[in-house]
Design a protein around this motif. Structure first.
Motif, short mmCIF file in Angstrom:
data_model
loop_
_atom_site.label_atom_id
_atom_site.label_comp_id
_atom_site.label_asym_id
_atom_site.label_seq_id
_atom_site.Cartn_x
_atom_site.Cartn_y
_atom_site.Cartn_z
N GLN A 36 0.82 -1.21 0.00
CA GLN A 36 0.00 0.00 0.00
C GLN A 36 0.86 1.26 0.00
N THR A 42 -3.42 5.01 -1.31
CA THR A 42 -4.22 4.96 -0.10
C THR A 42 -3.34 5.09 1.14
N ASN A 47 -5.92 1.83 6.86
CA ASN A 47 -6.39 0.52 6.40
C ASN A 47 -5.95 -0.60 7.34
N THR A 50 -8.49 -0.52 10.22
CA THR A 50 -9.82 -1.03 9.85
C THR A 50 -9.78 -2.53 9.57
N ALA A 51 -8.69 -3.02 8.96
CA ALA A 51 -8.60 -4.46 8.67
C ALA A 51 -8.56 -5.27 9.96
N LYS A 297 -6.59 -6.42 1.61
CA LYS A 297 -6.90 -5.04 1.22
C LYS A 297 -5.85 -4.50 0.25
#
Length: 436
Positions: A36, A42, A47, A50-51, A297
């Protein structure tokens, strides 16, 4: 750098870190962060949070620690030993003898749990100590447990089947019915290999027990009653609609505690040991799941799975050529993604191709789920390999090697349902009629 080159680079980093002994969950998260941070626009920090939160706050995942605790209770209170003592006289003349309990146990428990991780961890906790104590081959036991643990997502009910049904707009009930015969086929192939191996290596199989009368077998079978009642109870609350597949786990814990207490095998000491043991294993699995979710993700943001699917579409293959290439693609994706993510990230491109080629979507759902089972025992991110590694301390690469014969059994099963698709479709068609 193209998307496929990025994917190859991330896979190399993953293999490098795993071979260097970095924690599995940390490796998955670090590779996800690299992907990422350097190849997307992003925010990896957001992330990552949230993951980890989405994974560990999942209602479906609540069943995992409960089923593992149930296995701990059976192990700590010696109920599992009673079960093996009851099975022993009936299996003494079958090549492989009690080794078949790994396949049978995973098949039965998989029909209740709906999770490969819970099935693998629970049956391993119960079966491995008993098989070790009786002198059975450790490699064969590990290989059969890693492979048969995948039956949790093939024999209904299955969370993965529900996800596929939503993605493909297919009937969940038809998918559930379609999973039974392929599940039994795999169990038969696994047991068949155990029989063949045992006949080839008689010196590695404990000697058969002394012949017993039918009355003696029935008397010793009384040891099966407690665990048998527990399985019947869990299946009953599921089938009768009293509980969901997730809630069945809580009923399983209550039932195992009640049986242990009634048999005077439950003490505060083994209750506490079982609880702490279940906590350690559950935390390990959840940590790995969270790392895998973050890596998933990354795959979604980079678009690598979709690029692979579109590459297949551009090849313009024959129907069976398409199936062959999809096997390769899903095996590659299975090296870095969990099963549900494999379905979600490729469905939009792959399903229209499959329909156009003339394949039934229910059949294709079982096809994908069997490929996901293979992914569970495929390095570097074979989840059942990680579960057994953390439970036994044996390197996941060694466990992967001993699963190779069972890997071949899975490939054979996929070939059989491809050549004879009625293995999958006969039950849905029989009970619900053919789809127009």
């Amino acid at each position: 750098m193209g998307l496929l080159e990025i994917g190859a680079l991330l896979l190399f980093i993953l293999l490098l870190m795993l071979s260097g002994g970095v924690w599995i969950a940390m490796t998955l998260a670090i590779v996800g962060w690299v992907g990422q941070a350097f190849f997307t626009t992003t925010l990896p920090g957001k992330n990552l949070f949230t993951a980890f939160w989405e994974t560990t706050a999942s209602w479906e995942l609540a069943a995992l620690p409960l089923f593992i605790w149930m296995g701990e209770i059976l192990y700590r209170t010696r109920l599992s030993e009673q079960m093996f003592d009851g099975l022993s006289p009936w299996l003494s003349r079958v090549p492989g003898r009690l080794m078949h309990t790994t396949v049978l146990g995973c098949g039965i428990f998989g029909s209740v749990s709906g999770s490969s991780a819970a099935t693998c961890a629970t049956i391993a906790k119960v079966a491995l100590p008993e098989l070790d104590k009786r002198g059975y081959d450790r490699n064969l036991a590990l290989g059969s447990l890693a492979a048969a643990g995948g039956l949790g997502i093939l024999i209904p009910p299955s969370i993965t089947m529900v996800v596929y049904a939503v993605a493909a707009d297919a009937s969940v009930i038809r998918l559930f019915l379609a999973g039974f015969l392929p599940g039994f086929l795999l169990m038969g192939l696994f047991s068949g290999y155990i029989i063949w191996w045992s006949l080839r290596n008689p010196d590695k199989v404990p000697p058969a027990e002394a012949p017993t009368t039918f009355a003696e077998k029935l008397r010793r079978s009384g040891s099966l009653i407690p665990c048998g009642l527990l399985i019947v109870f869990i299946v009953w609350v599921l089938v009768s609609g009293i509980a969901t597949a997730t809630e069945c786990a809580a009923y399983g814990v209550v039932g195992s505690l009640a049986i242990a207490a009634a048999s005077r095998a439950l003490t505060w000491r083994n209750f506490w040991q079982g609880l702490t043991g279940a906590t350690r294993v559950s935390c390990m699995i959840m940590f790995i799941l969270a790392g895998a979710a973050f890596l998933t993700k990354t795959m979604a943001f980079t678009g690598i799975p979709r690029e692979l699917a579109e590459l297949v579409e551009r090849l313009d293959l024959s129907p069976y050529g398409l199936i062959f290439v999809l096997v390769i693609v899903y095996l590659v994706l299975g090296a870095a993604l969990d099963g549900i993510s494999m379905i979600v990230l490729t469905a939009a491109v792959v399903l229209p191709m499959v329909q156009q080629a003339g394949f039934d979507l229910v059949w294709f759902g079982i096809f994908i789920i069997m490929l996901i089972e293979i992914a569970e025992i495929t390095p570097p991110v074979g989840f059942n390999l990680f579960v057994l590694q953390n439970m036994t301390g044996i390197d996941s690469n060694r466990i992967a090697r001993v699963t190779l014969p069972f890997f071949a059994c899975m490939i054979l099963a996929i070939a059989l349902i491809t050549v004879f698709p009625s293995i999958v479709t006969v039950l849905p068609d029989l009970f619900m009629g053919k789809e127009l």
